[in-house]
Design a protein around this motif. Structure first.
Motif, mmCIF file in Angstrom:
data_model
loop_
_atom_site.group_PDB
_atom_site.id
_atom_site.type_symbol
_atom_site.label_atom_id
_atom_site.label_comp_id
_atom_site.label_asym_id
_atom_site.label_seq_id
_atom_site.Cartn_x
_atom_site.Cartn_y
_atom_site.Cartn_z
ATOM 1 N N GLN A 110 -5.938 21.310 -3.996
ATOM 2 C CA GLN A 110 -5.389 20.769 -2.759
ATOM 3 C C GLN A 110 -3.870 20.684 -2.815
ATOM 4 N N ALA A 111 -3.336 20.175 -3.905
ATOM 5 C CA ALA A 111 -1.884 20.035 -4.052
ATOM 6 C C ALA A 111 -1.594 19.820 -5.537
ATOM 7 N N PRO A 112 -0.480 20.320 -6.020
ATOM 8 C CA PRO A 112 -0.141 20.120 -7.447
ATOM 9 C C PRO A 112 0.141 18.640 -7.738
ATOM 10 N N LEU A 113 -0.208 18.216 -8.938
ATOM 11 C CA LEU A 113 -0.029 16.828 -9.335
ATOM 12 C C LEU A 113 1.270 16.654 -10.111
ATOM 13 N N THR A 114 1.961 15.597 -9.834
ATOM 14 C CA THR A 114 3.180 15.267 -10.569
ATOM 15 C C THR A 114 2.818 14.746 -11.961
ATOM 16 N N PRO A 115 3.764 14.704 -12.891
ATOM 17 C CA PRO A 115 3.447 14.169 -14.231
ATOM 18 C C PRO A 115 2.929 12.739 -14.193
ATOM 19 N N LYS A 116 3.462 11.899 -13.307
ATOM 20 C CA LYS A 116 2.956 10.533 -13.210
ATOM 21 C C LYS A 116 1.547 10.494 -12.633
ATOM 22 N N GLN A 117 1.239 11.384 -11.710
ATOM 23 C CA GLN A 117 -0.109 11.431 -11.159
ATOM 24 C C GLN A 117 -1.116 11.955 -12.178
ATOM 25 N N HIS A 127 -11.598 10.583 -2.373
ATOM 26 C CA HIS A 127 -11.167 9.201 -2.543
ATOM 27 C C HIS A 127 -9.959 9.114 -3.470
ATOM 28 N N LEU A 128 -9.967 9.894 -4.522
ATOM 29 C CA LEU A 128 -8.849 9.863 -5.463
ATOM 30 C C LEU A 128 -7.581 10.426 -4.836
ATOM 31 N N ARG A 129 -7.712 11.433 -4.005
ATOM 32 C CA ARG A 129 -6.538 11.983 -3.307
ATOM 33 C C ARG A 129 -5.966 10.943 -2.346
ATOM 34 N N THR A 130 -6.828 10.213 -1.658
ATOM 35 C CA THR A 130 -6.350 9.154 -0.768
ATOM 36 C C THR A 130 -5.616 8.075 -1.547
ATOM 37 N N CYS A 131 -6.125 7.751 -2.721
ATOM 38 C CA CYS A 131 -5.479 6.738 -3.555
ATOM 39 C C CYS A 131 -4.105 7.218 -4.027
ATOM 40 N N LEU A 132 -3.988 8.489 -4.406
ATOM 41 C CA LEU A 132 -2.695 9.026 -4.852
ATOM 42 C C LEU A 132 -1.679 9.028 -3.718
ATOM 43 N N SER A 133 -2.125 9.366 -2.521
ATOM 44 C CA SER A 133 -1.218 9.343 -1.366
ATOM 45 C C SER A 133 -0.762 7.919 -1.058
ATOM 46 N N HIS A 147 1.833 6.832 -3.588
ATOM 47 C CA HIS A 147 3.116 7.499 -3.345
ATOM 48 C C HIS A 147 3.842 6.884 -2.147
ATOM 49 N N SER A 148 3.106 6.566 -1.085
ATOM 50 C CA SER A 148 3.732 5.968 0.102
ATOM 51 C C SER A 148 4.238 4.555 -0.187
#
Length: 410
Positions: A27-34, A60-66, A69-70
């Motif tokens: 879906q999208a690349p993950l940052t080192p912190k993610q 669910h995990l993608r929603t949590c990461l977003s 970040h916000s």
């Protein structure tokens, strides 16, 4: 055979975790912190929440990461909450016997009037992140203690509690071990009964009262109860023997009684009289009170004592016995037998509800010492690791010790 099944289950779990990570990376690349956040234990918690469904867990995990970040969780520091840390509104009090961190929220009702909801969420998340940092490697859960004694409005406290539980259920799944609501407002229990079926984490929440855990009072110690002491008879200041008063005479008994520490004499021991002259009537318990409430004997003249005799007032004669009663003819009331239908409430009473209060008390006892422990800001700040600790955590301990030694000179 058991070891083989355990190995197969562990291998299947690892495959599911890897599948979730692959979907996230597509879906999208993950940052080192993610990537650091999406550890195997973290992905497994999201899988358990969604019934081990890979697609639902990845969503669910993608929603949590977003959301993280916000909110800017990576940039949270203690310097942003200096006032909250000074007052001890939210902090990690310590760890229980199972090494789980115990978080205490002592929020005040006026806090949300002068602060935005976003700031409260950031304070909540900051405290949760500090608690997660203090966890051991084999610990994944924490305990929450919500102190509602500073709230006067039950609805305001309920909104604060529901907002915190919603964030924990959505973005920190399977990490809440137990939550205790301590001393909530009076109407909170009624509101909670209506909202509880719709709260996901309601089975993990219990309401307790700190009064139930107070030490038993020493009632024989009268010095701790000044009102009770002032209303009692002071035996240390009184002198044994007769004593005169301007109203009536009384004598202190040598044998004190809890109900009658002193008794009144029936004679006048004082020299003061009441009336137009010195020959007026004397004060005694017979005429000290109003004659409207006195007995007929008290209303009578005290000079005509010979008139007042035992048989002066006629009494109702008792009927004469005409026949003897046979003891066998007397019907004594029968004692009712215990019936199963004695109380309709027995139909609706469950066995688990009988010991519910005791179970709550036993479950809260391990956290009682942490709840009563005084708040220490420096002790709480020492648990923060960079970057959550802010500027104070960056200062080296050698510089702190040197600064303290300089300040001691003045």
């Amino acid at each position: 055979m058991g070891k083989k099944l355990d190995h197969e289950t562990q291998k299947l779990d690892e495959q599911r975790v890897q599948s979730v990570l692959d979907l996230l990376k597509k879906q999208a690349p993950l940052t080192p912190k993610q990537v650091k956040f999406c550890s195997n234990a973290c992905v497994e918690r999201f899988l358990r929440t969604k019934g081990y469904s890979v697609k639902r867990a990845a969503k669910h995990l993608r929603t949590c990461l977003s959301w993280r970040h916000s909110l800017g969780i990576e940039n949270l520091t203690a310097d942003e909450f200096s006032a909250e840390l000074a007052e001890g509104l939210a902090y990690v009090a310590g760890h229980d016997d199972e090494s789980r961190p115990v978080i205490i929220f002592r929020m005040k009702q006026d806090y949300q009037k002068f602060h935005s909801q976003k700031l409260f969420i950031r304070l909540l998340v900051f405290t949760l992140e500090v608690a997660i940092q203090t966890m051991a490697k084999n610990v994944e859960e924490f305990v929450l203690l919500f102190d509602g004694s500073f709230f006067r409005s039950a609805s305001t406290f309920l909104n604060m509690l529901l907002g915190a539980l919603k964030i924990i259920a959505d973005y920190y799944p399977k990490q809440l071990h137990k939550a205790f609501v301590i001393d909530p407002p009076s109407l909170f229990s009624y509101l909670w009964k209506g909202v509880r079926p719709f709260v996901e984490l309601s089975p993990l929440i219990a309401m307790v009262s700190s009064i139930d855990f107070e030490e038993s009072l020493q009632f024989h110690d009268l010095m701790s109860y000044p009102r009770a002491t002032s209303m009692r008879f002071d035996s240390s200041a009184a002198k044994l023997g007769s004593c005169s008063s301007s109203r009536f005479a009384f004598t202190v008994s040598h044998h004190f009684d809890s109900l009658k520490p002193w008794y009144l004499s029936m004679t006048d021991m004082s020299g003061s009289k009441v009336g137009p002259g010195l020959l007026g009537p004397s004060i005694s318990p017979l005429n000290a009170r109003s004659f409207s409430f006195a007995s007929p004997m008290a209303r009578a003249s005290h000079n005509n004592d010979s008139i007042v005799k035992k048989g002066f007032f006629p009494s109702t004669p008792m009927p004469q016995k005409t026949q003897k009663l046979d003891p066998s003819m007397i019907c004594h009331p029968r004692t009712p037998k215990p019936s199963f239908l004695q109380s309709p409430a027995l139909f609706f009473r469950k066995g688990s509800q009988l010991n519910q209060v005791e179970k709550l008390r036993e479950s809260f006892v391990p956290f009682l010492k942490l709840y009563r422990r005084p708040y220490d800001e420096m002790l709480y700040r020492s648990k923060m690791r960079p970057p959550l600790g802010g500027l104070i955590s960056i200062v080296s301990p050698q510089f702190k010790g040197k600064h303290m030694s300089i300040s001691q000179r003045f």
